[in-house]
Design an enzyme around this catalytic site. Structure first.
Site, mmCIF file in Angstrom:
data_model
loop_
_atom_site.group_PDB
_atom_site.id
_atom_site.type_symbol
_atom_site.label_atom_id
_atom_site.label_comp_id
_atom_site.label_asym_id
_atom_site.label_seq_id
_atom_site.Cartn_x
_atom_site.Cartn_y
_atom_site.Cartn_z
ATOM 1 N N ILE A 86 0.830 -1.203 0.000
ATOM 2 C CA ILE A 86 0.000 0.000 0.000
ATOM 3 C C ILE A 86 0.868 1.259 0.000
ATOM 4 C CG2 ILE A 86 -0.196 0.182 2.539
ATOM 5 C CD1 ILE A 86 -3.254 0.733 2.055
ATOM 6 N N CYS A 87 0.367 2.300 -0.648
ATOM 7 C CA CYS A 87 0.985 3.630 -0.600
ATOM 8 C C CYS A 87 -0.152 4.633 -0.458
ATOM 9 C CB CYS A 87 1.869 3.892 -1.825
ATOM 10 S SG CYS A 87 0.979 4.030 -3.388
ATOM 11 N N ARG A 88 0.006 5.835 -0.918
ATOM 12 C CA ARG A 88 -1.052 6.846 -0.778
ATOM 13 C C ARG A 88 -2.231 6.549 -1.703
ATOM 14 N NH1 ARG A 88 -2.350 11.853 -3.209
ATOM 15 N NH2 ARG A 88 -3.409 13.253 -1.772
#
Length: 109
Positions: free
Chosen positions: A60-62
């Site tokens: 996951i990231c932004r």
């Protein structure tokens, strides 16, 4: 690209957060492993030590772009990895908890 929706993740699924330190400090998913994409190659060993040997790595990231890059790298290494669609923005919008290191409420930047 292997992808998973936030709503399909269980509370005990392994989560790798590849956002940078300032983003992590503002708020993250409790229990996630944090390895910024800018340090990923150098810190790859931390992932192999922490990740479940027979489980999937949810990256996951932004918003999903950086995590897609890391997911593709992991898949090329033969690792069962998927990109979390929409990243922490979708995580927060879905009402999933976002916390700080101190355990208080956090937010996504």
């Amino acid at each position: 690209m292997p992808t998973v929706e936030v709503g399909d993740l269980k509370d005990d699924d392994f989560l790798l957060d590849v956002r940078e330190d300032d983003e992590w400090q503002a708020g993250h998913a409790a229990g996630a492993l944090h390895i910024p994409i800018s340090e990923f190659v150098a810190r790859y060993g931390e992932l192999t030590e922490a990740a479940p040997q027979d489980g999937r790595i949810n990256v996951i990231c932004r918003s999903g772009g950086r995590s897609a890059q890391v997911t593709m790298y992991l898949v090329q290494q033969g690792i069962d990895a998927v990109n979390v669609a929409g990243g922490m923005q979708h995580w927060e919008a879905a009402g999933r908890p976002v916390v700080t290191d101190a355990g208080g409420p956090g937010f996504v930047v």
